[in-house]
Each structure stands twice: as C-alpha cells, then as structure tokens.
Design a protein around this motif. Structure first.
Motif, mmCIF file in Angstrom:
data_model
loop_
_atom_site.group_PDB
_atom_site.id
_atom_site.type_symbol
_atom_site.label_atom_id
_atom_site.label_comp_id
_atom_site.label_asym_id
_atom_site.label_seq_id
_atom_site.Cartn_x
_atom_site.Cartn_y
_atom_site.Cartn_z
ATOM 1 N N GLY A 1 -54.013 28.727 -9.752
ATOM 2 C CA GLY A 1 -53.403 27.828 -8.764
ATOM 3 C C GLY A 1 -53.980 26.433 -8.728
ATOM 4 O O GLY A 1 -54.149 25.844 -7.657
ATOM 5 N N VAL A 2 -54.307 25.902 -9.911
ATOM 6 C CA VAL A 2 -54.757 24.500 -9.985
ATOM 7 C C VAL A 2 -53.952 23.785 -11.075
ATOM 8 O O VAL A 2 -53.147 24.414 -11.762
ATOM 9 N N TYR B 1 -66.206 18.371 -13.981
ATOM 10 C CA TYR B 1 -65.922 18.741 -12.608
ATOM 11 C C TYR B 1 -66.520 20.098 -12.293
ATOM 12 O O TYR B 1 -66.364 21.053 -13.066
ATOM 13 N N CYS B 2 -67.236 20.158 -11.180
ATOM 14 C CA CYS B 2 -67.871 21.396 -10.760
ATOM 15 C C CYS B 2 -66.935 22.093 -9.763
ATOM 16 O O CYS B 2 -66.716 21.573 -8.669
ATOM 17 N N PRO B 3 -66.352 23.230 -10.107
ATOM 18 C CA PRO B 3 -65.369 23.846 -9.204
ATOM 19 C C PRO B 3 -66.013 24.459 -7.961
ATOM 20 O O PRO B 3 -67.219 24.698 -7.931
ATOM 21 N N SER B 4 -65.202 24.710 -6.990
ATOM 22 C CA SER B 4 -65.692 25.367 -5.773
ATOM 23 C C SER B 4 -66.004 26.831 -6.086
ATOM 24 O O SER B 4 -65.534 27.368 -7.107
ATOM 25 N N THR C 1 -57.438 19.979 -14.006
ATOM 26 C CA THR C 1 -58.644 20.558 -13.399
ATOM 27 C C THR C 1 -59.344 21.485 -14.379
ATOM 28 O O THR C 1 -60.572 21.441 -14.526
ATOM 29 N N LEU D 1 -62.788 28.852 -6.439
ATOM 30 C CA LEU D 1 -62.113 28.712 -7.728
ATOM 31 C C LEU D 1 -62.910 29.402 -8.836
ATOM 32 O O LEU D 1 -62.338 30.037 -9.736
#
Lengths: 74, 192
Positions: free
Chosen positions: A24-25, A38-41, A29, A44
């Motif tokens: 769902g991105v 980018y450091c995902p949450s 991303t 995620l």
C-alpha cells in the motif's frame, strides 16, 4: 539502515510495483527504501516482512554507525 | 480511476467552481458560492476515493511535511523582513518625501504659497525636485488650488502609505499563518 528488499524481491520474483501495491505504498517509496534513502516506519517494515514471510530482522539491519540521531534529517 | 484522470477531473471541477463563484459574485447571487464550493469539494473527494493507485503514502506524507515546514520557515523569515521594510516607509523619516512650504507675503498684502516635494531622504534642491505647485492667493484660492492644497501632502505620501499597508497585510497574514500552524501543532501534539 540496510535492507534486503531487493534480494527478497528477486527471490520471490516480485517487481517493485507489485510489492508497492501489496504493502500500500507508491513504487517510489520502494525504490527509496531499496536505495537506503528512506527509512520506513515500523508499520511498513513489518508489512514488508510479512509479504516475504520472514522476520523483520531478516529484512532490515540497523547500523549503529550510520543511523545516529541526526541521520533522520540528512 | 487513474491518477491522471483524477487530476484532470479535479482541474475541471476547480475551473467550474471558480467560474461559478466569479459569475455569482458579479451577479450578486451569493447562494451559488455557498453551494458550489462544498459541492466541488465533495466531487473531488469522491473522485479521490475511486483512484486505484496509492495517492500518498508515508514517504509522501513525510516529504510534504518537511516541505511545508521549510516553506513556513522561509516565508516567515522572509515575510517578516519584507513586512518590516515595507512598514518602515510609513514611520521612517529618511524614506518619506521631503515636502516644504514657502509662504510669501507680497506688497499688495496677497499671500502666496509654494509647496514643493523632493525625493525621499534628499536635501531640497533643483536636482531632487519631484514636483511643485504655487497657490497664488491663499485668501482667495480657487477650487482646483484648494484641492491641490488639501491633497498635496497626501499624494506625496501615498506610495509610502501603500507600501505600509502592504507591510501590515503581510505581517497580519504571517501572524495568522503562524497561529494556524501553532493550533495544528498543539492539536497533533495532543493526538500523538
């Protein structure tokens, strides 16, 4: 933060677009995560690990030298 | 619905709403504004709900958040400096035009006055002269002379006053923007 998403994708014969759709991105991303830009949450991160059916530690590796407190803003 | 379709639909709806608002303002029918704007928002949100692809994810949200914060910082600092500079045109003596009045009493007891405007912050002289007018007889000035007399100083300061007003508007806008930011900051601070 290092990750093995590219390897896991290759193992599962999955494209970036497919993975993006499943978690769902956007594809951008996924590209950014793979390039370590980018450091995902956590959410995620867990979702990605679940897609590949592995533990989150098998996908992401925390590197103490690189990931200092200031690294987020760089 | 594809992303491009959604963007095209949003553009069309926005154009239609803008046209309707413009027409209603011109026609004096304000009811159309009250109906058109919420209706437009509802249509755009409905289109957004039917978009197949992911419109915004956590990375997009973070990028937007950082971009908004940087924009706010730059606009606040730049705007505050611009507002102070613009408002200083109202209160600063060196930036205001130099206006002098010279009263001459003639032999026949007639009083004439010459009002002269010089460039801001300059020493009065022929090189810095902007404009000048003479009222031949102060005691029996005609209508146009009276008008000139009344509006001369105001005209001279008009440009400065306009800049001051722009500065005040900018300052007020910045204050409102920061207040809204503060309100949302507190709201999200309590939420998370």
């Amino acid at each position: 933060m290092k990750n093995r998403i590219r390897v896991l994708r290759a193992e599962h014969e999955m494209t970036q677009e497919q993975l993006a759709e499943l978690v769902g991105v956007t594809r951008n991303t996924i590209i950014s995560i793979e390039k370590d830009k980018y450091c995902p949450s956590l959410k995620l991160g867990f979702r990605i690990a679940r897609i590949f059916n592995v533990d989150i530690n098998d996908v992401f590796t925390y590197e103490d030298d690189k990931d200092g407190p200031a690294s987020e803003d760089e | 619905m594809k992303r491009t379709t959604y963007l095209a639909a949003s553009l069309i709806v926005a154009s239609m709403v803008a046209a309707m608002v413009g027409w209603s303002m011109a026609a004096g029918n304000f009811l159309v504004v009250v109906i058109a704007i919420p209706l437009g928002i509802i249509v755009v949100l409905a289109c957004r709900a039917h978009v197949d692809v992911v419109m915004a994810d956590e990375r997009e949200t973070r990028i937007r958040s950082k971009a908004a914060l940087r924009t706010l910082e730059i606009i606040t600092i730049g705007g505050a400096i611009a507002a102070v500079i613009l408002y200083s045109y109202v209160v600063s003596v060196p930036l205001a035009p130099v206006i002098t009045g010279k009263l001459v009493i003639h032999d026949d007891s007639r009083q004439s006055m010459t009002i002269t405007e010089y460039q801001p912050g300059s020493v009065p002289g022929p090189g810095t002269l902007v404009r000048s007018t003479t009222i031949d007889d102060l005691n029996s000035m005609n209508e146009s002379e009276a008008m000139t007399y009344c509006t001369y100083v105001r005209e001279g300061f008009r440009e400065n006053e306009e800049r001051g007003l722009a500065g005040l508007t900018l300052g007020f806008t910045l204050a409102v923007m920061l207040a809204v930011f503060g309100a949302f900051y507190l709201y999200y601070g309590r939420k998370y």
